[in-house]
Motif scaffolding. Structure first.
Motif, short mmCIF file in Angstrom:
data_model
loop_
_atom_site.label_atom_id
_atom_site.label_comp_id
_atom_site.label_asym_id
_atom_site.label_seq_id
_atom_site.Cartn_x
_atom_site.Cartn_y
_atom_site.Cartn_z
N THR A 250 0.85 -1.19 0.00
CA THR A 250 0.00 0.00 0.00
C THR A 250 0.89 1.24 0.00
N VAL A 251 0.31 2.33 -0.45
CA VAL A 251 1.04 3.60 -0.45
C VAL A 251 1.48 3.95 0.97
N ALA A 252 0.62 3.68 1.96
CA ALA A 252 0.98 3.96 3.35
C ALA A 252 2.22 3.18 3.76
N GLU A 253 2.34 1.93 3.32
CA GLU A 253 3.52 1.12 3.65
C GLU A 253 4.76 1.63 2.91
N TRP A 254 4.59 2.03 1.66
CA TRP A 254 5.72 2.56 0.90
C TRP A 254 6.26 3.84 1.53
N ARG A 255 5.37 4.66 2.09
CA ARG A 255 5.81 5.93 2.69
C ARG A 255 6.80 5.70 3.84
N LYS A 256 6.72 4.55 4.47
CA LYS A 256 7.63 4.25 5.59
C LYS A 256 8.97 3.71 5.11
N ASP A 257 9.00 3.20 3.86
CA ASP A 257 10.21 2.51 3.41
C ASP A 257 10.26 2.52 1.89
N ALA A 258 10.61 3.68 1.31
CA ALA A 258 10.66 3.81 -0.15
C ALA A 258 11.99 3.29 -0.68
N PRO A 259 11.97 2.59 -1.82
CA PRO A 259 13.22 2.04 -2.38
C PRO A 259 14.06 3.10 -3.07
N ALA A 260 15.31 2.80 -3.28
CA ALA A 260 16.20 3.66 -4.06
C ALA A 260 16.05 3.30 -5.53
N LEU A 261 15.57 4.25 -6.34
CA LEU A 261 15.27 3.97 -7.75
C LEU A 261 16.09 4.81 -8.72
N ARG A 262 16.83 5.78 -8.25
CA ARG A 262 17.51 6.67 -9.17
C ARG A 262 18.43 5.89 -10.12
N GLY A 263 18.22 6.11 -11.42
CA GLY A 263 19.04 5.45 -12.42
C GLY A 263 18.62 4.03 -12.75
N ARG A 264 17.58 3.50 -12.10
CA ARG A 264 17.15 2.13 -12.36
C ARG A 264 15.89 2.14 -13.22
N PRO A 265 15.86 1.37 -14.33
CA PRO A 265 14.62 1.28 -15.10
C PRO A 265 13.53 0.63 -14.27
N ALA A 266 12.34 1.21 -14.31
CA ALA A 266 11.25 0.71 -13.46
C ALA A 266 9.91 0.87 -14.16
N VAL A 267 8.97 0.03 -13.75
CA VAL A 267 7.57 0.12 -14.17
C VAL A 267 6.75 0.35 -12.91
N PHE A 268 5.81 1.28 -12.98
CA PHE A 268 4.93 1.58 -11.86
C PHE A 268 3.52 1.08 -12.17
N LEU A 269 2.90 0.39 -11.22
CA LEU A 269 1.55 -0.10 -11.37
C LEU A 269 0.78 0.20 -10.10
N PHE A 270 -0.48 0.61 -10.23
CA PHE A 270 -1.26 0.81 -9.01
C PHE A 270 -2.73 0.47 -9.23
N SER A 271 -3.37 0.15 -8.12
CA SER A 271 -4.77 -0.21 -8.14
C SER A 271 -5.46 0.35 -6.90
N ALA A 272 -6.53 1.13 -7.13
CA ALA A 272 -7.27 1.70 -6.01
C ALA A 272 -8.30 0.73 -5.46
N GLY A 273 -8.49 -0.38 -6.18
CA GLY A 273 -9.49 -1.34 -5.73
C GLY A 273 -8.91 -2.50 -4.97
N GLY A 274 -7.62 -2.45 -4.64
CA GLY A 274 -6.99 -3.56 -3.95
C GLY A 274 -6.35 -4.51 -4.93
N PRO A 275 -5.49 -5.41 -4.45
CA PRO A 275 -4.80 -6.36 -5.33
C PRO A 275 -5.74 -7.43 -5.86
#
Length: 234
Positions: A209-234
């Motif tokens: 969840t976004v709340a969980e990510w706010r406590k422990d965000a990963p280091a992404l600078r320079g790394r290729p990434a894909v972002f996916l999100f769902s407001a209806g739950g997994p």
């Protein structure tokens, strides 16, 4: 025929992620269309092309290529030779300027043959645990923060309304900033997957969840990434 040839998603062995039959086909061609001829030649050298590199023709097709030029890239195919459309990373014609060439190929009656290989978008989706039957890929979202926030909130509403996973990408050097904006703009209970360095030894795919990510965000600078999100739950 116009073969759609996948490339690796990063610095890894082509044999580890691309089927042998696809590599065999790529090694046999003399004519290519690619976003960056220099990196295309480097890829062909890595896979051990059977043709002398200096004899291989590679036309440049990028976002600056004029529409009037693109049709000319099919001349070898119309003359009876096979050619390959080679992606910079993953599958060609997906979030890639090669789609314009493929459309013209269909208009000219050229047979288009897609070949299997890694797709960061689909790999991220299937590993995310989010809705896999209803999803939308949006490519790159706006860069300016106010517009990016508005886009994220609009997609979040669409996700809630349609039960749909929202997918987007960003350039690696902006990924850390983009993640920060996501964590500020999205609701705490929205599920967010960050899939970075797919198929590489440093691969990381996590859905929280976004709340969980706010406590422990990963280091992404320079790394290729894909972002996916769902407001209806997994």
């Amino acid at each position: 025929m116009l073969y759609l040839l996948p490339s690796t998603l990063g610095d890894c062995s082509p044999e580890a992620v691309i089927p042998g039959a696809v590599l065999y086909r790529a090694r046999s061609l003399d004519d290519f269309i690619a976003e960056d001829p220099k990196s295309a030649r480097a890829f062909l050298k890595r896979i051990g092309t059977t043709r002398p590199l200096q004899g291989i023709r590679i036309a440049r097709l990028d976002h600056n290529t004029r529409a009037t030029e693109i049709a000319s890239f099919l001349e070898p195919v119309l003359a009876g030779r096979d050619a390959g459309l080679l992606s910079e990373a993953g599958l060609p014609a997906v979030a890639d300027p090669g789609a314009k060439l493929v459309r013209i190929a269909h208009e000219r009656g050229v047979r288009v043959v897609p070949l299997s290989g890694p797709s960061s978008i689909l790999l991220a989706l299937c590993a995310s645990g989010l809705e896999g039957q209803r999803f939308a890929f949006h490519g790159y979202l706006p860069v300016a923060e106010p517009e990016l926030i508005r886009a994220l909130k609009r997609l979040e509403r669409d996700s809630q309304r349609l039960g749909q996973t929202q997918i987007f990408i960003e350039t690696p050097y902006r990924n850390q900033r983009t993640l920060g904006v996501c964590l500020r703009a999205l609701a705490p209970d929205t599920w967010l997957c960050v899939a970075a360095d797919l198929t590489l030894s440093s691969e990381s795919v996590r859905t929280r969840t976004v709340a969980e990510w706010r406590k422990d965000a990963p280091a992404l600078r320079g790394r290729p990434a894909v972002f996916l999100f769902s407001a209806g739950g997994p």
